[in-house]
Design an enzyme around this catalytic site. Structure first.
Site, PDB file in Angstrom:
ATOM      1  N   TYR A 123       0.827  -1.205   0.000  1.00 23.98           N
ATOM      2  CA  TYR A 123       0.000   0.000   0.000  1.00 23.98           C
ATOM      3  C   TYR A 123       0.863   1.256   0.000  1.00 23.98           C
ATOM      4  CZ  TYR A 123      -3.833   3.180   0.976  1.00 23.98           C
ATOM      5  OH  TYR A 123      -4.736   4.217   0.895  1.00 23.98           O
ATOM      6  N   SER A 147      -3.050  13.447   8.522  1.00 25.17           N
ATOM      7  CA  SER A 147      -4.078  13.040   7.562  1.00 25.17           C
ATOM      8  C   SER A 147      -5.438  12.883   8.242  1.00 25.17           C
ATOM      9  CB  SER A 147      -3.683  11.703   6.926  1.00 25.17           C
ATOM     10  OG  SER A 147      -4.747  11.202   6.138  1.00 25.17           O
ATOM     11  N   GLN A 188      -4.781  17.822   7.380  1.00 25.03           N
ATOM     12  CA  GLN A 188      -5.128  17.552   5.980  1.00 25.03           C
ATOM     13  C   GLN A 188      -6.564  17.067   5.922  1.00 25.03           C
ATOM     14  OE1 GLN A 188      -5.331  13.987   4.732  1.00 25.03           O
ATOM     15  NE2 GLN A 188      -6.300  14.842   2.905  1.00 25.03           N
ATOM     16  N   TYR A 248      -9.597  15.384   3.865  1.00 22.74           N
ATOM     17  CA  TYR A 248     -10.304  14.736   2.761  1.00 22.74           C
ATOM     18  C   TYR A 248     -11.744  15.164   2.949  1.00 22.74           C
ATOM     19  CZ  TYR A 248      -6.562  11.662   1.096  1.00 22.74           C
ATOM     20  OH  TYR A 248      -5.415  11.170   0.533  1.00 22.74           O
ATOM     21  N   THR A 253      -6.955  18.335   0.305  1.00 20.95           N
ATOM     22  CA  THR A 253      -6.409  17.521  -0.786  1.00 20.95           C
ATOM     23  C   THR A 253      -7.438  17.414  -1.906  1.00 20.95           C
ATOM     24  OG1 THR A 253      -5.005  16.304   0.721  1.00 20.95           O
ATOM     25  CG2 THR A 253      -5.490  15.243  -1.383  1.00 20.95           C
ATOM     26  N   ARG A 290      -4.470   1.218  -8.637  1.00 20.82           N
ATOM     27  CA  ARG A 290      -3.246   0.777  -7.960  1.00 20.82           C
ATOM     28  C   ARG A 290      -3.110  -0.749  -8.015  1.00 20.82           C
ATOM     29  NH1 ARG A 290      -4.319   4.526  -2.619  1.00 20.82           N
ATOM     30  NH2 ARG A 290      -4.270   6.512  -3.714  1.00 20.82           N
ATOM     31  N   LYS A 299      -3.927  21.183  -1.888  1.00 17.30           N
ATOM     32  CA  LYS A 299      -2.891  20.164  -2.191  1.00 17.30           C
ATOM     33  C   LYS A 299      -3.246  19.423  -3.475  1.00 17.30           C
ATOM     34  CE  LYS A 299      -0.430  16.224  -0.116  1.00 17.30           C
ATOM     35  NZ  LYS A 299      -0.808  14.935  -0.685  1.00 17.30           N
ATOM     36  N   HIS A 331       0.766  13.554  -5.431  1.00 15.08           N
ATOM     37  CA  HIS A 331       0.382  12.499  -4.487  1.00 15.08           C
ATOM     38  C   HIS A 331       1.377  11.332  -4.549  1.00 15.08           C
ATOM     39  CE1 HIS A 331      -3.359  11.716  -2.012  1.00 15.08           C
ATOM     40  NE2 HIS A 331      -2.739  10.576  -1.850  1.00 15.08           N
ATOM     41  N   ARG A 381       0.555   8.260  -6.783  1.00 16.88           N
ATOM     42  CA  ARG A 381      -0.411   7.250  -6.338  1.00 16.88           C
ATOM     43  C   ARG A 381      -1.791   7.455  -6.951  1.00 16.88           C
ATOM     44  NH1 ARG A 381       0.593   4.485  -1.906  1.00 16.88           N
ATOM     45  NH2 ARG A 381      -1.492   4.633  -1.016  1.00 16.88           N
ATOM     46  N   ASP A 402       5.752  18.413  -2.492  1.00 13.06           N
ATOM     47  CA  ASP A 402       6.227  17.052  -2.196  1.00 13.06           C
ATOM     48  C   ASP A 402       6.134  16.198  -3.447  1.00 13.06           C
ATOM     49  OD1 ASP A 402       3.796  15.558  -2.493  1.00 13.06           O
ATOM     50  OD2 ASP A 402       3.273  15.824  -0.388  1.00 13.06           O
ATOM     51  N   GLY A 431       8.560  12.584  -4.352  1.00 11.91           N
ATOM     52  CA  GLY A 431       9.864  12.135  -4.807  1.00 11.91           C
ATOM     53  C   GLY A 431      11.031  12.602  -3.971  1.00 11.91           C
ATOM     54  N   ARG A 448      13.697  12.364  -1.461  1.00 17.15           N
ATOM     55  CA  ARG A 448      14.334  11.208  -0.831  1.00 17.15           C
ATOM     56  C   ARG A 448      15.570  11.568  -0.023  1.00 17.15           C
ATOM     57  NH1 ARG A 448      10.127   9.804  -1.644  1.00 17.15           N
ATOM     58  NH2 ARG A 448       9.292   8.296  -3.123  1.00 17.15           N
ATOM     59  N   ARG A 475       7.146   9.131   1.975  1.00 14.96           N
ATOM     60  CA  ARG A 475       7.482   7.732   2.282  1.00 14.96           C
ATOM     61  C   ARG A 475       8.712   7.579   3.203  1.00 14.96           C
ATOM     62  NH1 ARG A 475       5.392   7.357  -3.308  1.00 14.96           N
ATOM     63  NH2 ARG A 475       3.789   5.753  -3.415  1.00 14.96           N
TER      64      ARG A 475
HETATM   65  C1  FNR Z   1      -0.175   9.414   0.809  1.00 20.85           C
HETATM   66  N1  FNR Z   1      -0.519  10.734   0.505  1.00 20.85           N
HETATM   67  C2  FNR Z   1      -1.609  11.311   1.112  1.00 20.85           C
HETATM   68  N2  FNR Z   1      -1.936  12.602   0.847  1.00 20.85           N
HETATM   69  C3  FNR Z   1      -2.965  13.201   1.486  1.00 20.85           C
HETATM   70  O1  FNR Z   1      -3.243  14.359   1.220  1.00 20.85           O
HETATM   71  N3  FNR Z   1      -3.684  12.500   2.416  1.00 20.85           N
HETATM   72  C4  FNR Z   1      -3.426  11.212   2.726  1.00 20.85           C
HETATM   73  O2  FNR Z   1      -4.080  10.623   3.572  1.00 20.85           O
HETATM   74  C5  FNR Z   1      -2.391  10.569   2.001  1.00 20.85           C
HETATM   75  N4  FNR Z   1      -2.124   9.249   2.208  1.00 20.85           N
HETATM   76  C6  FNR Z   1      -1.016   8.664   1.642  1.00 20.85           C
HETATM   77  C7  FNR Z   1      -0.723   7.336   1.914  1.00 20.85           C
HETATM   78  C8  FNR Z   1       0.449   6.778   1.421  1.00 20.85           C
HETATM   79  C9  FNR Z   1       0.779   5.364   1.745  1.00 20.85           C
HETATM   80  C10 FNR Z   1       1.340   7.558   0.650  1.00 20.85           C
HETATM   81  C11 FNR Z   1       2.654   7.001   0.171  1.00 20.85           C
HETATM   82  C12 FNR Z   1       1.012   8.845   0.335  1.00 20.85           C
HETATM   83  C13 FNR Z   1       0.340  11.546  -0.375  1.00 20.85           C
HETATM   84  C14 FNR Z   1       1.443  12.240   0.428  1.00 20.85           C
HETATM   85  O3  FNR Z   1       0.923  13.297   1.168  1.00 20.85           O
HETATM   86  C15 FNR Z   1       2.543  12.783  -0.496  1.00 20.85           C
HETATM   87  O4  FNR Z   1       1.935  13.566  -1.491  1.00 20.85           O
HETATM   88  C16 FNR Z   1       3.361  11.661  -1.125  1.00 20.85           C
HETATM   89  O5  FNR Z   1       3.730  10.733  -0.140  1.00 20.85           O
HETATM   90  C17 FNR Z   1       4.608  12.202  -1.804  1.00 20.85           C
HETATM   91  O6  FNR Z   1       5.284  11.189  -2.467  1.00 20.85           O
HETATM   92  P1  FNR Z   1       6.603  10.484  -1.899  1.00 20.85           P
HETATM   93  O7  FNR Z   1       7.660  11.540  -1.817  1.00 20.85           O
HETATM   94  O8  FNR Z   1       6.259   9.919  -0.560  1.00 20.85           O
HETATM   95  O9  FNR Z   1       6.909   9.410  -2.873  1.00 20.85           O
END
Ligand code: FNR
Length: 388
Positions: free
Chosen positions: A45, A129, A151, A153, A179, A188, A260, A284, A287, A314, A316, A318, A338
Site C-alpha cells: 500500500y 491526515s 489535511q 479529505y 487535498t 493501484r 494540495k 500524491h 499514487r 512534495d 519524490g 528522498r 514515504r
Molecule cells: C499518501 N498521501 C496522502 N496525501 C494526502 O493528502 N492525504 C493522505 O491521507 C495521504 N495518504 C497517503 C498514503 C500513502 C501510503 C502515501 C505514500 C502517500 C500523499 C502524500 O501526502 C505525499 O503527497 C506523497 O507521499 C509524496 O510522495 P513520496 O515523496 O512519498 O513518494
C-alpha cells in the site's frame, strides 16, 4: 550555534567509540529495512503507486536532472534554514506530508502518534491526515510545541466536513490542507492484485468514528456496528470539489487554507485569485494518476504563477539534496513522505526522527558546500537542468 549538519559529526564520533548508527542514512537501505519490517499488505500500500508506477519512479528520478552549481569563497560557517509560513517561524523548511496509513507504520498501530512525537522532537511539522488510527485531538497533543497542519479529505456531507475542520481548529492545528486529487482512488495494481484497501477493513477511520456528526449520521456507536460504520464512511468519502466550493471552504475556518495537488500554473493562479493562502504542488507521490510528469518538473511554473503565496512541495523527495533543489526552485517548504513512514516502521518515533535529521543534515551540508548560507541565497542561485 549548532547546525543540522552536526548530526554527521555525532555519527562519526560515535563510530570512534565503536557505536554504529542504528538506522541507515540513505533512502535505498532505509526502504529495504522497512520492507523487511512491514507486512506485505502495508508495504504494498505504501510502496506502491498507480499503474506501472512510472510516475512515482519518475518523481524521484527527475531530481537527478536538476543540479546546482557550487559557489566558492562564500562564508557559510553560519547557515539559516528557518522559514516563515502562515505567520509561523519554523526552524526548518521540511515538513512531514500527510500519509493516511501512518497509523499502520508501527507495531502498536499508533504510528500517527509516533509521527507527532517525531514532530515534537525535531520541530518538523506534521501534516496529519484525515485518515488516522488516532483522533486528531490526540495527535495534536503529541506534537508538543511544534505546530501541526490538518489535511482534509472533504466528506460529501457538509456538516461532517465542518465538524472535522472545527475540531482541527479547536485542537490547535495551524492550517487546513485540502487535498484535491483523491476524491476517487487511482488505479493501484499492487493493492488490486491483493484486493487490499485498508479503510474498507476498518483501518485509519478514527477521525470519523470519534466525530459527533458521523456518530449522529450512523445513529449508533461505531464500536457497536463496525461494518455499518465502514459502509457509512465509504458512502461519505470523496466530495468532488470545484472552484465554486472555495467560498464554502473559507466559511468553515479562520485558519489558512492550502490546496494540495496543484500542478498546473493556471490552477495556481486561480487559487491565488480566490484568496487561497497556500499552494501545495504535489502529484500524491504518483499514487493517483500515472501521468508521467514528475512533480518537481512542474514546480517552477507553479511557483511563478503563485506570486507571493507560499508554495509547498512534495513527491519524490528522498534526500537533503532533493530538499535543497526544491527550495532553490522556489518551494517555501518541502514535504517528506514515504521516507519518514519507513523511519517509523523500523524505529518508531525515533526512527522517523533519525530520517528527518539525516535529511536536514544533508540539506544543511549541501548549502554549506555550495556556498549558500540562506534559503534566499539558494533561490537566487537556482538550479540548472542537466542532460541526464
Ligand atoms: C499518501 N498521501 C496522502 N496525501 C494526502 O493528502 N492525504 C493522505 O491521507 C495521504 N495518504 C497517503 C498514503 C500513502 C501510503 C502515501 C505514500 C502517500 C500523499 C502524500 O501526502 C505525499 O503527497 C506523497 O507521499 C509524496 O510522495 P513520496 O515523496 O512519498 O513518494
Amino acid at each position: 550555534m549548532g547546525h543540522f549538519g552536526d548530526y554527521q559529526n555525532e555519527i562519526y564520533l560515535n563510530g570512534t567509540r565503536g557505536v554504529l548508527p542504528r538506522w541507515p542514512v540513505d533512502f535505498a537501505t532505509l526502504e529495504a529495512r522497512a520492507a523487511a519490517a512491514l507486512s506485505p499488505d502495508v508495504l504494498n500500500y505504501v510502496q506502491g503507486g498507480c499503474g506501472d508506477e512510472h510516475t512515482q519512479d519518475e518523481n524521484a528520478r527527475a531530481f537527478r536532472r536538476w543540479g546546482m552549481v557550487p559557489r566558492m569563497m562564500v562564508d557559510c560557517t553560519a547557515r539559516d534554514l528557518s522559514i516563515d509560513l502562515f505567520g509561523l517561524k519554523l526552524p526548518t523548511p521540511v515538513f512531514m506530508a500527510p500519509i493516511g496509513v501512518t497509523g499502520l507504520a508501527t507495531q502498536d498501530r499508533h504510528g500517527d502518534r509516533a509521527a507527532a512525537r517525531a514532530a515534537a522532537m525535531t520541530g518538523v511539522p506534521l501534516v496529519a491526515s484525515t485518515l488516522s488510527n488516532d483522533p486528531l485531538e490526540t495527535v495534536a497533543r503529541d506534537m508538543g510545541d511544534t505546530p501541526g497542519f490538518f489535511q482534509l479529505y472533504t466528506p460529501k456531507n457538509p456538516d461532517l466536513a465542518a465538524s472535522l475542520v472545527a475540531r482541527a481548529e479547536a485542537a490547535g492545528y495551524k492550517a487546513i490542507v485540502v487535498t484535491l486529487d483523491t476524491w476517487v482512488t487511482g488505479w493501484r495494481p499492487r493493492d488490486l492484485n491483493t484486493a487490499n484497501f485498508p479503510q474498507l477493513r476498518g483501518a485509519v477511520l478514527m477521525n470519523y468514528f470519534a466525530d459527533p456528526v458521523f456518530q449522529r449520521l450512523l445513529g449508533k456507536s461505531p464500536a457497536d456496528a463496525p461494518a455499518e460504520a465502514i459502509g457509512l464512511w465509504a458512502s461519505l468519502f470523496g466530495k468532488v470539489l470545484t472552484w465554486d466550493d472555495i467560498g464554502w471552504l473559507r466559511s468553515l475556518t479562520r485558519l489558512p487554507i492550502v490546496l494540495k495537488g496543484i500542478c498546473h500554473p493556471d490552477d495556481a493562479r486561480r487559487a491565488v485569485d480566490a484568496g487561497i493562502d497556500g499552494i501545495y504542488c504535489s502529484n500524491h507521490g504518483g499514487r493517483q494518476a500515472n501521468g508521467g510528469i514528475a512533480a518537481i518538473d512542474m514546480l517552477a511554473d507553479v511557483v511563478a504563477a503563485s506570486g507571493e503565496v507560499p508554495v509547498l512541495f512534495d513527491s519524490g523527495v528522498r534526500s537533503g539534496s532533493d530538499v535543497v533543489k526544491a527550495l532553490a526552485m522556489g518551494a517555501r517548504a518541502v514535504g517528506v513522505g514515504r521516507p519518514y513512514f519507513y523511519g517509523l516502521a523500523i524505529g518508531g518515533a525515533e526512527g522517523a526522527v533519525h530520517v528527518l535529521k539525516s535529511i536536514l543534515a544533508e540539506a544543511d551540508l549541501m548549502m554549506a558546500v555550495n556556498g549558500c548560507p540562506t534559503i534566499a541565497a539558494l533561490r537566487a542561485e537556482g538550479v540548472r537542468r542537466t542532460a541526464g
